[in-house]
Design a protein around this motif. Structure first.
Motif, PDB file in Angstrom:
ATOM      1  N   ASN A  21      52.089  -7.466  22.825  1.00 11.43           N
ATOM      2  CA  ASN A  21      52.745  -6.467  21.990  1.00 11.43           C
ATOM      3  C   ASN A  21      52.640  -6.788  20.507  1.00 11.43           C
ATOM      4  O   ASN A  21      52.282  -5.925  19.693  1.00 11.43           O
ATOM      5  CB  ASN A  21      54.210  -6.349  22.404  1.00 11.43           C
ATOM      6  N   VAL A  22      52.959  -8.018  20.121  1.00 13.02           N
ATOM      7  CA  VAL A  22      52.986  -8.392  18.707  1.00 13.02           C
ATOM      8  C   VAL A  22      52.104  -9.602  18.384  1.00 13.02           C
ATOM      9  O   VAL A  22      52.089 -10.078  17.248  1.00 13.02           O
ATOM     10  CB  VAL A  22      54.437  -8.663  18.227  1.00 13.02           C
ATOM     11  N   ARG A  23      51.391 -10.115  19.398  1.00 11.52           N
ATOM     12  CA  ARG A  23      50.485 -11.252  19.223  1.00 11.52           C
ATOM     13  C   ARG A  23      51.210 -12.494  18.711  1.00 11.52           C
ATOM     14  O   ARG A  23      50.651 -13.288  17.954  1.00 11.52           O
ATOM     15  CB  ARG A  23      49.337 -10.869  18.274  1.00 11.52           C
ATOM     16  N   ARG A  24      52.444 -12.633  19.112  1.00  2.52           N
ATOM     17  CA  ARG A  24      53.237 -13.798  18.732  1.00  2.52           C
ATOM     18  C   ARG A  24      54.080 -14.224  19.927  1.00  2.52           C
ATOM     19  O   ARG A  24      54.437 -13.398  20.780  1.00  2.52           O
ATOM     20  CB  ARG A  24      54.143 -13.483  17.533  1.00  2.52           C
ATOM     21  N   THR A  25      54.418 -15.496  19.970  1.00  2.00           N
ATOM     22  CA  THR A  25      55.273 -15.983  21.044  1.00  2.00           C
ATOM     23  C   THR A  25      56.714 -15.582  20.791  1.00  2.00           C
ATOM     24  O   THR A  25      57.088 -15.163  19.677  1.00  2.00           O
ATOM     25  CB  THR A  25      55.197 -17.513  21.146  1.00  2.00           C
ATOM     26  N   ARG A  26      57.523 -15.723  21.797  1.00  3.64           N
ATOM     27  CA  ARG A  26      58.951 -15.444  21.664  1.00  3.64           C
ATOM     28  C   ARG A  26      59.573 -16.317  20.575  1.00  3.64           C
ATOM     29  O   ARG A  26      60.365 -15.838  19.756  1.00  3.64           O
ATOM     30  CB  ARG A  26      59.629 -15.694  23.014  1.00  3.64           C
ATOM     31  N   GLU A  27      59.205 -17.578  20.550  1.00  2.00           N
ATOM     32  CA  GLU A  27      59.767 -18.499  19.551  1.00  2.00           C
ATOM     33  C   GLU A  27      59.358 -18.108  18.133  1.00  2.00           C
ATOM     34  O   GLU A  27      60.167 -18.194  17.187  1.00  2.00           O
ATOM     35  CB  GLU A  27      59.313 -19.929  19.863  1.00  2.00           C
ATOM     36  N   GLN A  28      58.127 -17.652  17.981  1.00  2.00           N
ATOM     37  CA  GLN A  28      57.679 -17.207  16.666  1.00  2.00           C
ATOM     38  C   GLN A  28      58.429 -15.955  16.225  1.00  2.00           C
ATOM     39  O   GLN A  28      58.751 -15.798  15.038  1.00  2.00           O
ATOM     40  CB  GLN A  28      56.168 -16.938  16.697  1.00  2.00           C
ATOM     41  N   MET A  29      58.728 -15.075  17.168  1.00  2.00           N
ATOM     42  CA  MET A  29      59.481 -13.869  16.827  1.00  2.00           C
ATOM     43  C   MET A  29      60.908 -14.211  16.411  1.00  2.00           C
ATOM     44  O   MET A  29      61.469 -13.574  15.503  1.00  2.00           O
ATOM     45  CB  MET A  29      59.477 -12.900  18.007  1.00  2.00           C
ATOM     46  N   ILE A  30      61.501 -15.190  17.054  1.00  2.00           N
ATOM     47  CA  ILE A  30      62.847 -15.604  16.648  1.00  2.00           C
ATOM     48  C   ILE A  30      62.811 -16.187  15.241  1.00  2.00           C
ATOM     49  O   ILE A  30      63.712 -15.939  14.421  1.00  2.00           O
ATOM     50  CB  ILE A  30      63.421 -16.602  17.666  1.00  2.00           C
ATOM     51  N   ASP A  31      61.769 -16.934  14.919  1.00  2.00           N
ATOM     52  CA  ASP A  31      61.585 -17.418  13.543  1.00  2.00           C
ATOM     53  C   ASP A  31      61.467 -16.240  12.577  1.00  2.00           C
ATOM     54  O   ASP A  31      61.978 -16.297  11.444  1.00  2.00           O
ATOM     55  CB  ASP A  31      60.339 -18.295  13.442  1.00  2.00           C
TER      56      ASP A  31
END
Length: 322
Positions: A119-129
Motif C-alpha cells: 500500500n505505502v511501500r513502508r513497514t508498519r514500524e516506518q509508518m509509526i515513525d
C-alpha cells in the motif's frame, strides 16, 4: 459523543465521515473532473455531512484521480461547518495537505506487514515513525489540525491472511503514543464479523479511551451495516462511509465496497440515533456524484428500495437552524 464543529448546529449522536471523494474516487479507473468533485462536495455539505475526506496527497503519476488534491481541498475549506480531511501516506503528503488547508490528516498504518509494503511501500514500524514526524510537523505549521491513524487490515488481510489481534491493538497504542489524536480500525478487505468487531473495539477503547476513533467498514461480504451496529453498541460514535458504496483498496485484491452512506444514515435515523444528516438532501447529492461519473455503478439498498411508507425523519436540526 461527537459535537458538530459549528455552534449553530444541534448535538448529534453519531458522526458520519464521508470518505467517497477520496476512498471512492481513487478506487475507480475514471477520473472525476475537478468541477464535478466540487459540486459533489457542495451537495454533501448541504445535506449535513460534517466531516468529509476530500483527497489523498500522493504523486499524480501514481494516482491521477487525486492530481487536483490541493485545489479540491482549498474549495472544501470554504464550506461552512465541514471538517476537511485528507489522507497522507508520508511527511511530504502531510506538508502538502496542511499547506492546502486540510484540518485533519488521516494516515493508513497497516497491521499487516504485507499490506503495508504493497500500500505505502513502508513497514508498519516506518509508518509509526511517520506518525511521529507528521505530528511534529503539525505542531510547527498547523497546531489546530488533528491527526488520525487508521489501522488498516485490522480484521484480516487478503495478502497475509489472519492478522493477530494483539498486533492490531499494539499498533494502535504505538500510533497514539507517536502523536495520533485518534486511532480507528479499518476492515480494509471486508473480512470482519460483528463478534470480532465488538471484541477489537472493546479492547481499543479500553486501551485508548476517548482517543479510540472511527469504524471504517466494508460491505464486501454483506456485513458492513451489521459491523457498524456492533461497533456502535461498543460505544463507537464515528463511522466512515462512502456515498453509493464507492471504494475499496487497490492494494488489497477483492476488497470492494465501502459501507453505503445512505444506508448507514437510514439505519441510524430509523433507530432514533441522530446523524444530523437530511436523508432527502443526501439522496440529491447522489445525483451530483452520478453526474460526475456517468456510467459508473453505484450501490445502496435505500436508493433501490426507497424509504419505508410512513417514515419521517426528525428534522429538529433543520428547525433549530432556521
Amino acid at each position: 459523543m461527537p459535537q458538530p464543529p459549528f455552534s449553530s448546529s444541534p448535538k448529534i449522536d453519531v458522526l458520519i465521515s464521508e470518505v467517497g471523494p477520496r476512498d471512492g474516487l481513487q478506487s475507480i479507473a475514471t477520473t472525476m473532473p475537478t468541477m464535478n468533485k466540487m459540486r459533489w462536495l457542495d451537495a454533501l455539505a448541504a445535506a449535513g455531512l460534517r466531516e468529509i475526506e476530500v483527497a489523498s496527497f500522493v504523486p499524480a503519476k501514481l494516482m491521477p484521480q487525486m492530481a487536483d488534491a490541493a485545489e479540491v481541498t482549498k474549495h472544501a475549506c470554504t464550506l461552512p461547518g465541514v471538517t476537511v480531511m485528507a489522507l497522507v501516506p508520508n511527511l511530504r503528503g502531510a506538508n502538502a495537505a496542511l499547506q492546502a488547508g486540510a484540518q485533519k490528516l488521516t494516515l493508513p498504518v497497516s497491521a499487516s506487514t504485507a499490506h503495508s509494503l504493497a500500500n505505502v511501500r513502508r513497514t508498519r514500524e516506518q509508518m509509526i515513525d511517520d506518525v511521529r514526524s507528521i505530528s511534529q510537523l503539525r505542531q510547527d505549521i498547523a497546531p489546530s489540525a488533528r491527526i488520525e491513524a487508521g489501522i488498516s487490515t485490522a480484521f484480516g488481510c487478503t495478502l497475509q491472511g489472519v492478522v493477530n489481534e494483539d498486533d492490531v491493538i499494539r499498533t494502535a497504542v504505538l500510533c497514539a503514543n507517536a502523536g495520533a489524536d485518534e486511532v480507528g480500525l479499518s476492515d480494509t478487505v471486508g473480512y470482519a464479523n460483528p463478534a470480532q468487531v465488538r471484541r477489537l473495539f472493546r479492547r481499543l477503547r479500553m486501551e485508548l479511551g476517548p482517543r479510540a476513533g472511527a469504524a471504517h467498514m466494508h460491505n464486501t461480504r454483506g456485513l458492513g451495516l451489521a459491523n457498524c451496529l456492533a461497533a456502535y453498541e461498543e460505544g463507537v460514535t464515528t463511522f466512515d462511509s462512502s456515498q453509493g458504496g464507492l471504494g475499496g483498496c487497490p492494494f488489497a485484491p477483492g476488497a470492494s465496497g465501502n459501507v453505503v452512506t445512505e444506508d448507514l444514515v437510514f439505519m441510524f435515523e430509523a433507530m432514533g440515533v441522530s446523524t444530523g444528516i437530511d436523508i432527502a438532501l443526501l439522496r440529491e447529492a447522489r445525483a451530483a456524484l452520478q453526474a460526475g461519473l456517468p456510467g459508473e455503478p453505484l450501490y445502496g439498498m435505500v436508493h433501490e428500495a426507497g424509504l419505508p411508507k410512513g417514515f419521517i425523519q426528525s428534522m429538529d436540526f433543520l428547525s433549530k437552524e432556521a
